[in-house]
Design an enzyme around this catalytic site. Sequence first.
Site, PDB file in Angstrom:
ATOM      1  N   ASP A  45      -2.946  -4.173  17.020  1.00 42.91           N
ATOM      2  CA  ASP A  45      -3.204  -5.475  15.186  1.00 42.91           C
ATOM      3  C   ASP A  45      -1.595  -4.438  14.277  1.00 42.91           C
ATOM      4  O   ASP A  45      -1.753  -5.572  14.036  1.00 42.91           O
ATOM      5  CB  ASP A  45      -4.366  -4.154  14.944  1.00 42.91           C
ATOM      6  CG  ASP A  45      -5.581  -4.724  14.719  1.00 42.91           C
ATOM      7  OD1 ASP A  45      -4.974  -6.451  15.376  1.00 42.91           O
ATOM      8  OD2 ASP A  45      -6.562  -4.324  14.598  1.00 42.91           O
ATOM      9  N   GLY A  46      -0.808  -3.719  15.314  1.00 42.56           N
ATOM     10  CA  GLY A  46       0.481  -3.548  14.226  1.00 42.56           C
ATOM     11  C   GLY A  46       1.228  -4.737  14.974  1.00 42.56           C
ATOM     12  O   GLY A  46       2.440  -6.027  13.627  1.00 42.56           O
ATOM     13  N   ASN A 122      -3.651  -7.693   5.554  1.00 47.16           N
ATOM     14  CA  ASN A 122      -4.927  -6.463   5.512  1.00 47.16           C
ATOM     15  C   ASN A 122      -5.344  -5.691   4.290  1.00 47.16           C
ATOM     16  O   ASN A 122      -5.603  -6.027   4.052  1.00 47.16           O
ATOM     17  CB  ASN A 122      -4.050  -5.765   6.144  1.00 47.16           C
ATOM     18  CG  ASN A 122      -4.721  -5.611   8.087  1.00 47.16           C
ATOM     19  OD1 ASN A 122      -5.811  -6.024   8.045  1.00 47.16           O
ATOM     20  ND2 ASN A 122      -4.342  -4.528   8.750  1.00 47.16           N
ATOM     21  N   ARG A 148      -5.649   6.781 -13.601  1.00 46.55           N
ATOM     22  CA  ARG A 148      -5.072   7.898 -13.153  1.00 46.55           C
ATOM     23  C   ARG A 148      -5.281   8.723 -12.221  1.00 46.55           C
ATOM     24  O   ARG A 148      -5.991   8.982 -11.637  1.00 46.55           O
ATOM     25  CB  ARG A 148      -4.614   9.109 -14.447  1.00 46.55           C
ATOM     26  CG  ARG A 148      -4.253   8.835 -15.662  1.00 46.55           C
ATOM     27  CD  ARG A 148      -4.549   9.527 -17.152  1.00 46.55           C
ATOM     28  NE  ARG A 148      -3.908   9.762 -17.623  1.00 46.55           N
ATOM     29  CZ  ARG A 148      -4.513   8.587 -18.993  1.00 46.55           C
ATOM     30  NH1 ARG A 148      -5.509   7.665 -18.479  1.00 46.55           N
ATOM     31  NH2 ARG A 148      -3.453   8.639 -19.504  1.00 46.55           N
ATOM     32  N   ASP A 150      -3.584   8.866  -7.472  1.00 45.55           N
ATOM     33  CA  ASP A 150      -2.241   8.607  -6.636  1.00 45.55           C
ATOM     34  C   ASP A 150      -1.691   7.549  -5.729  1.00 45.55           C
ATOM     35  O   ASP A 150      -1.107   7.182  -5.708  1.00 45.55           O
ATOM     36  CB  ASP A 150      -2.771   9.500  -5.176  1.00 45.55           C
ATOM     37  CG  ASP A 150      -2.362  10.872  -5.028  1.00 45.55           C
ATOM     38  OD1 ASP A 150      -2.577  11.456  -5.754  1.00 45.55           O
ATOM     39  OD2 ASP A 150      -2.534  11.196  -4.063  1.00 45.55           O
ATOM     40  N   ALA A 162      -8.925  -0.891   7.219  1.00 47.27           N
ATOM     41  CA  ALA A 162      -8.408  -0.567   7.935  1.00 47.27           C
ATOM     42  C   ALA A 162      -8.634   0.594   7.207  1.00 47.27           C
ATOM     43  O   ALA A 162      -9.628   1.477   7.004  1.00 47.27           O
ATOM     44  CB  ALA A 162      -6.775  -1.632   7.972  1.00 47.27           C
ATOM     45  N   ASN A 164      -8.379   0.790   3.067  1.00 50.81           N
ATOM     46  CA  ASN A 164      -9.761   0.693   2.986  1.00 50.81           C
ATOM     47  C   ASN A 164     -10.798   1.806   2.775  1.00 50.81           C
ATOM     48  O   ASN A 164     -11.561   2.294   2.369  1.00 50.81           O
ATOM     49  CB  ASN A 164     -10.317  -0.776   2.347  1.00 50.81           C
ATOM     50  CG  ASN A 164     -11.442  -1.120   2.494  1.00 50.81           C
ATOM     51  OD1 ASN A 164     -11.353  -0.810   0.279  1.00 50.81           O
ATOM     52  ND2 ASN A 164     -12.440  -0.598   2.680  1.00 50.81           N
ATOM     53  N   SER A 166     -10.673   3.769   5.097  1.00 54.21           N
ATOM     54  CA  SER A 166     -10.770   5.184   5.058  1.00 54.21           C
ATOM     55  C   SER A 166     -10.308   6.176   3.507  1.00 54.21           C
ATOM     56  O   SER A 166     -10.586   7.369   3.441  1.00 54.21           O
ATOM     57  CB  SER A 166      -9.090   5.461   5.861  1.00 54.21           C
ATOM     58  OG  SER A 166      -8.148   5.643   4.513  1.00 54.21           O
TER      59      SER A 166
END
Length: 264
Positions: A45-46, A122, A148, A150, A162, A164, A166
Amino acid sequence: MKYMITSKGDEKSDLLRLNMIAGFGEYDMEYDEIEPEIVISIGGDGTFLSAFHQYEERLDEIAFIGIHTGHLGFYADWRPAEADKLVKLLAKGEYQKVSYPLLKTTVKYGIGKKEAEYLALNESTVKSSGGPFVVDVVINDLHFERFRGDGLCMSTPSGTTAYNKSLGGALMHPSIEAMQLTEMASINNRVYRTIGSPLVFPKHHVVSLQPVNDKDFQISVDHLSILHRDVQEIRYEVSAKKVHFARFRSFPFWRRVHDSFIED
């Protein structure tokens, strides 16, 4: 028919690429890296994402095909052993085009700097360049929340499998023209609150992220990550453009999900 083949660069993928080019030589197929009608990605996929961005200015004229030389991918679903069969099918033109939605990202800066636009297959993510990540989330010009944490991730339907996933986001079928926003480690306590759930937006919605303090952000679009300075606004919407795949057989989306994440 004009075609091109891109490879992951490992020995197995490079050899398969050369063999396929030799196979196409027996048919009325022209190798053309400038204006191909078919783009074949060999790797994973990369590799497919790289091929997509290489030709993102010609998406209406191109159909993509992915061959995986490692693990099964959501975009690379052909096996190396099927390459000869694929060559024959392509030479006969026996395929249908299947289209998936894409994500449009617009980054607006301070006075004097032109805005930048990006296309994602993606997802796009936004994180602080160093300090606390604080942005106002505005949906269709309505202030929704002050986030607020990360960072935030906006994904396409096909991209929900992908990053999302995780982050705890839902999986969406690519036939749905929508985008999904998921949080990265949001801060929730007595003082600060966020919705705490993934949000799915239809194609006519616009989601705006507006900086509260820090205006420098690390913004990614698929595999590309860039530090943007003096950001005034980041806008997300379902793009009017679509990516097209050459399909020769039925391989349902939910079968791909099963084979990739469950597989009995």
